[in-house]
Design an enzyme around this catalytic site. Structure first.
Site, PDB file in Angstrom:
ATOM      1  N   TRP A  27       0.860  -1.188   0.000  1.00 52.59           N
ATOM      2  CA  TRP A  27       0.000   0.000   0.000  1.00 52.59           C
ATOM      3  C   TRP A  27       0.892   1.232   0.000  1.00 52.59           C
ATOM      4  CZ3 TRP A  27      -5.247   0.003   2.886  1.00 52.59           C
ATOM      5  CH2 TRP A  27      -5.951  -1.177   2.583  1.00 52.59           C
ATOM      6  N   ASP A  56     -14.457  -9.242  -3.901  1.00 50.17           N
ATOM      7  CA  ASP A  56     -14.670  -8.121  -2.979  1.00 50.17           C
ATOM      8  C   ASP A  56     -13.480  -7.177  -3.000  1.00 50.17           C
ATOM      9  OD1 ASP A  56     -15.900  -6.819  -0.448  1.00 50.17           O
ATOM     10  OD2 ASP A  56     -13.882  -7.383   0.202  1.00 50.17           O
ATOM     11  N   TYR A  61      -8.304   0.156  -0.763  1.00 49.30           N
ATOM     12  CA  TYR A  61      -7.273  -0.877  -0.855  1.00 49.30           C
ATOM     13  C   TYR A  61      -6.142  -0.423  -1.775  1.00 49.30           C
ATOM     14  CZ  TYR A  61     -10.512  -4.229   1.331  1.00 49.30           C
ATOM     15  OH  TYR A  61     -11.361  -4.882   2.181  1.00 49.30           O
ATOM     16  N   SER A 165     -20.532  -3.060   6.109  1.00 48.45           N
ATOM     17  CA  SER A 165     -19.385  -3.800   6.614  1.00 48.45           C
ATOM     18  C   SER A 165     -19.070  -3.323   8.024  1.00 48.45           C
ATOM     19  CB  SER A 165     -18.177  -3.573   5.698  1.00 48.45           C
ATOM     20  OG  SER A 165     -17.036  -4.253   6.158  1.00 48.45           O
ATOM     21  N   ASN A 166     -18.880  -4.262   8.942  1.00 54.50           N
ATOM     22  CA  ASN A 166     -18.520  -3.958  10.334  1.00 54.50           C
ATOM     23  C   ASN A 166     -19.623  -3.218  11.084  1.00 54.50           C
ATOM     24  OD1 ASN A 166     -15.649  -4.931  10.062  1.00 54.50           O
ATOM     25  ND2 ASN A 166     -15.574  -3.241   8.593  1.00 54.50           N
ATOM     26  N   LEU A 235      -8.669 -16.378   7.658  1.00 54.00           N
ATOM     27  CA  LEU A 235      -7.481 -17.100   8.116  1.00 54.00           C
ATOM     28  C   LEU A 235      -6.676 -16.241   9.091  1.00 54.00           C
ATOM     29  CD1 LEU A 235      -6.327 -18.792   4.788  1.00 54.00           C
ATOM     30  CD2 LEU A 235      -7.846 -19.680   6.563  1.00 54.00           C
TER      31      LEU A 235
END
Length: 327
Positions: A27, A56, A61, A165-166, A235
């Site tokens: 990033w 997604d 990002y 989201s969240n 994960l």
């Protein structure tokens, strides 16, 4: 790959989705390189070969570079757009120059949602988004303003469906009350490294000062309302499966990794597949967002759709994740 329907009346998609947060690599503020494009294409091709048809992303990002890298997918197969589902998220504003992230803020205003969605369409090189998702709860959210942006994008044919989201139950209720169409998804952190939302169902019956109720009933709420939960970092951002992860002996992470390896050996499969299978076994119909960066990581995790854990195996892993047996 098996499919599921997103939310109430949403599109049918692959049981697993591919999360593209790491698609462009580091990033940073630089331009997308040819090496990053090649690496991204290899990952996307592996996901498609594994049967994944749902992808997604988010405008934040890699500061938009993940969306640019994803656009290379159109080169892989002719007529692919009508066969895959593309969702992206908006609302997090972060400057590439602000390494401390002290200047990060959330913006769910009418103007920002429109600008963000249209910027994503341009970077993704597509005429429409299957889903647009609000990335984080915005304390300054005005539900009617967000709803007006959703309506404008939907009427223009630029976005077909919406999600969050969240978000906690009350935050979803607040926004949904202003909308004419259902929110299809709620993207949440769920994994054996972060089992709080699932642990919520047990802790509420065994609440102690050191183990407070933390999930706010979010998982049960989404099940009741027909909202598809998407598990990000299934994960544990690699902590559950990568060999380079430092783990302290006796820690919960150490215990989970040990049990995952044990179940994987018994099943003749990969630890990543077992970790994914653990999420899939939950009756909420959670959709894991695979985040592997290499074709091998993607393939190993995707095998999880073919593994059905027994209750004994599921609780064996769950007990390790919570650091203590269920009451």
């Amino acid at each position: 790959m098996e499919q599921l329907q997103l939310g109430l009346g949403g599109p049918r998609v692959s049981r697993l989705a591919y999360g593209c947060a790491g698609l462009a690599g580091a990033w940073d503020a630089g331009a997308l390189t040819s090496a990053q494009r090649s690496t991204a294409l290899a990952a996307l091709e592996a996901a498609l070969e594994a049967g994944v048809t749902h992808f997604d992303l988010a405008d934040v990002y890699a500061y938009g570079k993940a969306e640019q890298a994803f656009a290379g997918i159109w080169e892989l197969q002719a007529g692919l757009r009508s066969r895959i589902t593309v969702q992206t998220k908006c609302g997090v504003v972060r400057s590439a120059d602000d390494t401390s992230r002290a200047g990060t803020y959330y913006d769910s205003s009418f103007e920002h949602i429109l600008d963000a969605a249209r910027g994503s369409l341009k970077r993704l090189r597509t005429e429409y988004l299957d889903l647009l998702v609000l990335h984080r709860p915005d304390v300054l959210l005005e539900p009617e303003e967000a709803a007006r942006a959703f309506d404008r994008l939907h009427a223009a044919g630029e976005v077909r469906h919406f999600g969050v989201s969240n978000f906690a139950p009350g935050q979803i209720e607040l926004l949904q009350a202003a909308l004419d169409r259902p929110l299809l998804v709620n993207q949440l952190q769920v994994s054996l490294a972060h089992p709080d939302l699932i642990d919520d169902a047990v802790v509420v019956n065994d609440a102690l000062p050191e183990r407070p109720v933390r999930g706010f009933g979010t998982l049960a709420y989404c099940m009741q309302r027909g909202i598809t939960v998407q598990a990000w970092a299934p994960l544990g951002a690699g902590r559950l499966v990568r060999d380079d992860v430092a783990e302290e002996a006796g820690s919960r992470l150490h215990a989970v990794r040990r049990e995952l390896a044990s179940v994987a050996r018994e099943r003749g499969t990969h630890t990543a597949a077992v970790a994914i299978a653990w999420i899939l076994r939950h009756p909420a119909g959670i959709q894991p967002l695979l985040g592997g960066r290499t074709p091998m990581e993607i393939r190993q995790a995707a095998v999880g759709v073919d593994v059905t854990l027994t209750r004994a195996e599921w609780y064996r892993l769950f007990n390790a994740s919570r650091g203590t047996p269920v009451p």
